[in-house]
Design a protein around this motif. Structure first.
Motif: not given
Lengths: 328, 315, 329
Positions: A79, A81, A84-85, A88, A91-92
Motif C-alpha cells: 500500500t 503510504i 497519508f494523513t 491514516q 494504524s501503520r
C-alpha cells in the motif's frame, strides 16, 4: 533476498523549499533526496551509508512519513503510504518505529524510563491495565539489558549507552516489523558502540524485525547489514550485498569511501594506498549536472556532465546495482 | 550483564530523581533565594493580616496627629526627631511608623499599600501568564504562517507606547483599580507570549517530539506530555521576574498620579506622597520605600535562584 | 636530549556544585622530539583535559597540579603573559570544531598574520607572504585569493586546514590535535589525516593526536597511550597496542571496533557496563566493574602504571595475555 518486500520505495524525492535571500527572492528547492529506489525485505538489515548532506536521515524520516515526500511512492506491504494523513498513518505506526542518533535528546527529560518506553503502548493499547503495562515495560527493559528496577529513573540518571537502550526498548515494545535506526551508535563511546550493535543484532534475530541502519561509518554499516546502499547527494550510487560491496565495489565513490575509512591496524594503514577524492560535497542546492559525483570523481569524463547514470545491475549479480557510466 | 549487576542490586525498584526534584534541591540550597522566600512570606502575611488586627484603619484621620514622627523607643530620634516633642498626643497610640500628612497611621497605610501592590502584581502577572502561555504555545506549536501573523500582531502591540495607552484609558474611563490590571496586563503578556513561543519552537524541534510523532501520539498528547512540562521552567522564572516588574509599573503609574485613588493607597502612591515631605518628614518616604525595595529584591533573588535551579546547562 | 614535553604527576580537578571531580588523576609522560603520540580514550577519560592543562586552557573552575615542563620550562603556575609567548608559537593546539575556533568576522588573512606580527615582529607584507605559503602547505587551492575570505566562505574541511595552517605558521615544536577530524565527513577526514601524515614526515615537529578513534591512531602515530577514568592504563608502541594489547580495557577497545578489512566477523567483543562515574571511583582498579578477569587484588588496590617490557607499561595486576589471547595471572 526473495519474497514480497516489506517496504518498497520508488522514485522517492524530498525537496525542501529554501529562499535564495532577498525580500522577494524566489524559493529554490534543496534536493535532499532526489529519486531513490530500494526495497526492504522482512527480517533483513539494509544499511544506508553516506556523508553529511547525502540525505540519508531524510530518507529514514520520509519512510516513516515524519517528513512528507515531494514525489514517489513509499509502499508498505503493497500500500502506498506516501501522502497519508496523520490519522491514516496512525494504524501503520505500530509496525514501523525509529531509533535516533542522540539518545538523550530523543527522550523527554521530564518522563521516567518506564513512561517513555510505555508511550507507544499507551497510544495503541490504552485499555491495558497498569500492572500489565508495567510487566511489559519491565520485560522489554530486561530484553535490552536494562535493570527492570530502574523503571522509575529519569533519562539524566542513565549513561548515553543506557539511554540508547531505552530508545531501542521504546521502538521495540510493540514488536514492529521495521525499525529505522538513524545513526544509533554515532554519539556513543567506542566501548559502548559494540554493545548497542550487538544488542540490535540480537533483537533482530529474536524478533525478526527488519532494520534500516543509517550511518556515515561504512565499517559499522558493513558489519550489521545484509545489504548496503551507498548514497551521495540524494542519489543512490550503489546497492549490493555487504560482502560483495566490500570485496568488489564498482562505483568510484564506494571505492573512495572504502579507502578513506581508517583501519585500526597499523600494518594495513601503512601499506594502504589511499584513493583520495578531492574537495568537499557540493551544495545540494546546486548539484552538478549529469552524474552528481563527477566533480570529485577521479574517473570523470566529458560524458559524465551530460548523462545521468541510471541505477543498473552492473556487478554480475542481479542485485548489485551501480549508477555509473564507467564502472570498474 | 543483567545477571552480574542483577545479583548485586536489590530487586526493589529504584526511585528516580526527576528534574523537578533536582531543581527543588538546588533552590533550597540557595541561601539568598530561601531567605527571600521567608521575607516575602512575612511581608505578604503582614499585609494580609494587619488590616484586621491593627488598632487603626488605613483611612482613619486623627486631626491632632498630623505628620507625627515614629515613637522615640525606635531609637531613631536623631533622624526623625522626637515624637514626644513634636506630637505629644500620638505618644502611646501605637503609630510605630508615625503618621502621614493627613494624620493617618503610616504603618497600616504601608500594609494596605502592600496589599494593593502585591495583589496587582500577582493578578496582573497571572493574567499575563494565562494569555501569554496560551497565545505563545499556540503560535509556537502551529508554526508557519499562523505563527507569523500572531507574532506580528504582538510586535504591533509592543510598538504602542504604553504610558500613552494608559493615559488614554484613564482619560476615557476615569481612575480605576481594574484599569491598572488591564493596562499592565496588556503589556506584560506580550513578553510572556514571546518567551513561550520561543521555548515551544525549540522544544518542537527536539528529537523526542519526533519520537512521539513516530509513536503515533496525538497533537494534544504531544502538547500535554512533551511540550508543556518542558516549557514550565522558563515560564516560572519569568513569572517571578514579572511580579516585581508589575509592582514597579504600578508604582510608576501611581507616581504619575494615574494609579490608585485616595484614600486607597499603594506603595507607589505612598512613595509619591512621601517624596513631597522628604526633607521635613523623611519617615513618610523611608518606610514605604524600604518595604517596596525589600520586596522587589526578594522577587529578583527568587527569580535568580529559580533560574539557576531550573537551568539544565549547569549540569 | 631533553623531551619536548615532560609531564609529571599531573592532576586536574574541577570544582562543581556536587564537589570536586578529578578529571585527570596523576599522569606522567613525555613527548620526544619528532614523534607522534596518540592519546586514545572515551569521553570523560581525561584525554582532552590533560592537554588543556598543558596549554593552560582549563575552564575557570579547573585546577592543575603537578609539573608540566615544555623544553625544560615549568608551565604550571607560569605567568599568563609568559605562557602566551610559548603557546600559540612554540606549542599549538587545534580543536575538533574549526568553526568555533575561528573568529567569524575577521578575514583569514588577519587571523593568520596576527600571530606573526605579534610574536615574531614580522612586517605585514612578510607575514602575508608567509600566510600564503602556509595555506599552500596545507593544500588550500588558490591560496592567494582565499586569504582574503572570511571563515564562513570555507567548507568544514577547508576550515580545518586553515586551523592547521594557523597552528603551523609559527613553526611550533609541538602540535596538539584534539579530535581534528571527528567532525568531518569520511572522505574529508581522510584528506586531513593524509595532510597530518605529510606534516609529520616533513620536519621534526612533535605531534600529539587526541582521539577516540583507534583507526586514526593506527596510520599516524608511533606510540599510543590509552586513557581510562583519568589515568593511563596502557602505553606502548603502535604495533604492540593493536596486535598484543596487555590491558583488558585496551584489548576490549581493539576488539570492539567493526573492521572493513576482516569480512565475516560475526560478533563484536563488547566491553560490558558503563564508564565509571569520576565522582564515585572504586577504591581499587577503576576498570574492575567492567573487567572479565577481575580478582581480589583488583578490588583492594589500584594498580599503578608500571613498565613490563621495553617501552611498554600498563596499569594492571594481571601478568598479561599470551599469544593466543589467554590470560596469564
Amino acid at each position: 533476498m526473495s519474497g514480497e518486500p516489506l517496504l518498497s520505495i520508488k522514485g522517492l524525492k524530498v525537496h525542501f523549499p529554501t529562499s535564495s535571500g532577498g525580500l522577494f527572492g524566489a524559493t529554490r528547492p534543496l534536493k535532499a533526496v532526489d529519486g531513490v529506489d530500494f526495497d526492504v525485505f522482512p527480517g533483513e538489515t539494509l544499511g544506508i551509508v553516506g556523508e553529511s548532506g547525502s540525505g540519508k536521515s531524510t530518507i529514514g524520516r520520509a519512510v516513516l512519513q515524519l517528513i512528507k515526500p515531494t514525489a514517489g511512492t513509499v509502499a508498505w506491504l503493497g500500500t502506498n503510504i506516501a501522502g497519508f494523513t496523520r490519522a491514516q498513518m496512525k494504524s501503520r505506526r505500530r509496525e514501523m518505529q525509529i531509533v535516533f542518533q542522540d539518545p538523550l535528546a530523543s527522550l523527554n527529560p521530564r518522563m521516567t524510563a518506564g513512561d517513555i518506553i510505555a508511550e507507544p503502548l499507551d497510544t495503541f493499547e490504552p485499555q491495558i491495565k497498569a500492572d500489565e503495562r508495567k510487566a511489559r515495560v519491565q520485560e522489554m527493559m530486561a530484553k535490552v539489558g536494562l535493570l527492570p528496577q530502574m523503571i522509575n529513573r529519569y533519562p539524566h540518571e542513565f549513561s548515553g549507552g543506557q539511554n540508547q537502550r531505552i530508545g531501542i526498548a521504546r521502538a521495540m515494545i510493540l514488536k514492529p516489523k521495521l525499525i529505522v535506526a538513524d545513526e544509533p551508535v554515532s554519539s556513543l563511546d567506542v566501548s559502548i558502540r559494540a554493545q548497542i550493535i550487538n544488542l540490535l543484532a540480537d533483537l533482530q534475530k529474536e524478533m525478526g524485525v527488519a532494520l534500516i541502519f543509517i550511518s556515515h561509518d561504512l565499517a559499522v554499516v558493513r558489519h550489521v547489514s545484509h545489504r548496503v546502499l551507498v548514497l551521495y547527494l540524494g542519489k543512490v550510487m550503489e546497492i549490493a550485498e555487504s560482502q560483495v560491496l566490500l570485496s568488489r565495489p564498482r562505483h568510484p565513490y564506494t571505492q573512495a569511501l572504502l579507502s578513506a575509512a581508517p583501519v585500526p591496524d597499523p600494518e594495513v594503514e601503512r601499506g594502504k594506498k589511499r584513493l583520495l577524492i578531492e574537495g568537499d560535497l557540493p551544495s545540494p542546492l546546486d548539484p552538478p549536472s549529469g552524474c552528481v559525483f563527477r566533480t570529485r570523481c577521479p574517473k570523470a569524463q566529458a560524458q559524465c556532465a551530460q548523462d545521468i547514470p541510471a541505477l543498473e545491475p552492473r556487478g554480475g549479480a542481479s542485485d548489485h546495482l551501480v549508477a555509473c557510466l564507467f564502472p570498474d | 550483564m543483567a545477571s552480574i549487576t542483577g545479583a548485586a542490586a536489590p530487586p526493589r525498584e529504584i526511585q528516580g530523581r526527576s528534574l523537578w526534584q533536582d531543581a527543588r534541591r538546588r533552590l533550597f540550597a540557595n541561601k539568598a533565594a530561601v531567605t527571600s522566600m521567608v521575607i516575602l512570606a512575612i511581608v505578604a502575611f503582614l499585609s494580609v493580616v494587619m488590616p484586621f488586627v491593627w488598632p487603626h484603619q488605613f483611612d482613619q484621620v486623627y486631626i491632632d496627629r498630623i505628620s507625627c514622627p515614629p515613637p522615640d523607643y525606635l531609637g531613631m530620634t536623631a533622624i526623625f526627631g522626637s515624637q514626644a516633642d513634636a506630637c505629644p498626643s500620638a505618644v502611646g497610640q501605637g503609630h510605630i511608623f508615625g503618621t502621614d500628612a493627613n494624620g493617618r497611621d503610616l504603618f497600616i497605610r504601608v500594609m494596605h499599600g502592600g496589599r494593593v501592590s502585591l495583589s496587582i502584581g500577582v493578578t496582573a502577572t497571572f493574567v499575563a501568564l494565562l494569555i501569554g502561555v496560551l497565545y505563545g504555545a499556540t503560535a509556537g506549536f502551529l508554526g508557519g504562517r499562523i505563527d507569523n501573523y500572531m507574532m506580528r500582531f504582538v510586535d504591533v502591540l509592543y510598538a504602542l507606547p504604553y504610558i500613552f495607552f494608559v493615559i488614554i484609558l484613564v482619560v476615557v474611563f476615569g481612575r480605576n483599580y481594574i484599569l491598572m490590571f488591564i493596562a499592565i496586563g496588556a503589556v506584560e503578556w506580550l513578553t510572556m507570549a514571546r518567551i513561550v513561543r520561543g521555548q515551544t519552537l525549540s522544544i518542537r524541534r527536539r528529537e523526542f517530539i519526533e519520537a512521539a510523532e513516530a509513536a503515533g501520539v496525538s497533537n494534544w498528547g504531544i502538547i500535554r506530555r512533551h511540550i508543556l512540562p518542558n516549557v514550565v521552567g522558563p515560564v516560572i522564572v519569568y513569572v517571578t521576574l514579572t511580579v516585581p516588574a508589575v509592582i514597579l509599573a504600578e508604582s510608576f503609574l501611581s507616581f504619575l498620579g494615574l494609579g490608585v485613588q485616595e484614600p486607597a493607597t499603594s506603595w507607589g502612591v505612598l512613595i509619591s506622597d512621601g517624596k513631597d515631605q522628604m526633607e521635613s518628614y523623611p519617615w513618610m518616604l523611608i518606610f514605604p520605600a524600604a518595604f517596596m525595595v525589600v520586596t522587589l529584591f526578594c522577587f529578583n533573588f527568587i527569580g535568580d535562584g529559580l533560574r539557576d535551579a531550573l537551568d539544565p546547562k549547569d549540569r | 636530549m631533553t623531551s619536548v614535553l615532560a609531564v609529571k604527576d599531573l592532576a586536574v580537578s574541577f570544582a562543581t556544585p556536587e564537589g570536586a571531580v578529578a578529571a585527570v588523576d596523576g599522569v606522567s609522560f613525555s613527548v620526544e622530539k619528532g614523534e607522534c603520540v596518540g592519546i586514545v580514550g572515551e569521553s570523560g577519560s581525561g584525554k582532552s583535559q590533560t592537554f588543556m592543562a598543558v596549554m593552560g586552557l582549563l575552564a575557570t573552575n579547573g585546577k592543575a597540579t603537578g609539573s608540566i615542563k615544555f623544553q625544560d620550562q615549568e608551565l604550571v603556575g607560569m605567568k599568563i603573559d609568559k605562557l602566551n609567548k610559548i603557546r600559540g608559537s612554540k606549542m599549538c593546539m587545534i580543536f575538533q570544531d574549526p568553526m568555533t575556533s575561528l573568529t567569524p568576522h575577521l578575514k583569514i588573512s588577519r587571523q593568520l598574520t596576527e600571530v606573526l606580527v605579534l610574536h615574531k615582529g614580522m612586517s605585514e607584507r612578510d607575514a602575508r607572504a608567509k600566510a600564503v605559503q602556509m595555506l599552500d602547505r596545507v593544500k588550500i587551492p588558490d591560496a592567494k585569493r582565499r586569504l582574503d575570505q572570511y571563515p564562513h566562505e570555507f567548507s568544514g574541511g577547508m576550515r580545518q586546514r586553515v586551523m592547521i595552517a594557523m597552528a603551523l605558521i609559527c613553526e611550533p615544536q609541538l602540535l596538539i590535535a584534539d579530535e581534528p577530524s571527528t567532525a568531518l565527513d569520511v572522505t574529508v577526514q581522510a584528506q586531513i589525516l593524509e595532510l597530518m601524515q605529510e606534516l609529520r614526515s616533513q620536519g621534526d615537529m612533535s605531534i600529539v593526536m587526541i582521539t577516540h578513534d583507534l583507526g586514526v591512531v593506527a596510520g599516524l602515530c608511533n606510540r599510543v597511550m590509552v586513557m581510562y577514568a583519568g589515568a593511563f592504563c596502557e602505553t606502548a608502541g603502535v604495533d604492540d597496542i593493536f596486535h598484543d594489547p596487555q590491558h583488558p580495557y585496551a584489548r576490549g577497545l581493539v576488539g570492539s571496533i567493526p573492521r572493513l578489512d576482516r569480512p565475516g566477523e560475526a560478533r563484536l567483543t563488547a566491553i560490558r557496563g558503563q564508564p565509571p562515574n569520576l565522582q564515585h571511583l572504586p577504591m581499587g582498579c577503576t576498570f574492575q566493574e567492567r573487567c572479565d578477569f577481575v580478582f581480589e587484588r583488583c578490588i583492594a588496590e589500584r594498580p599503578a602504571l608500571s613498565t613490563f617490557a621495553p617501552e611498554r607499561a600498563k596499569a594492571c595486576h594481571l601478568k598479561g595475555f599470551d599469544k593466543e589471547g589467554k590470560v596469564v595471572r
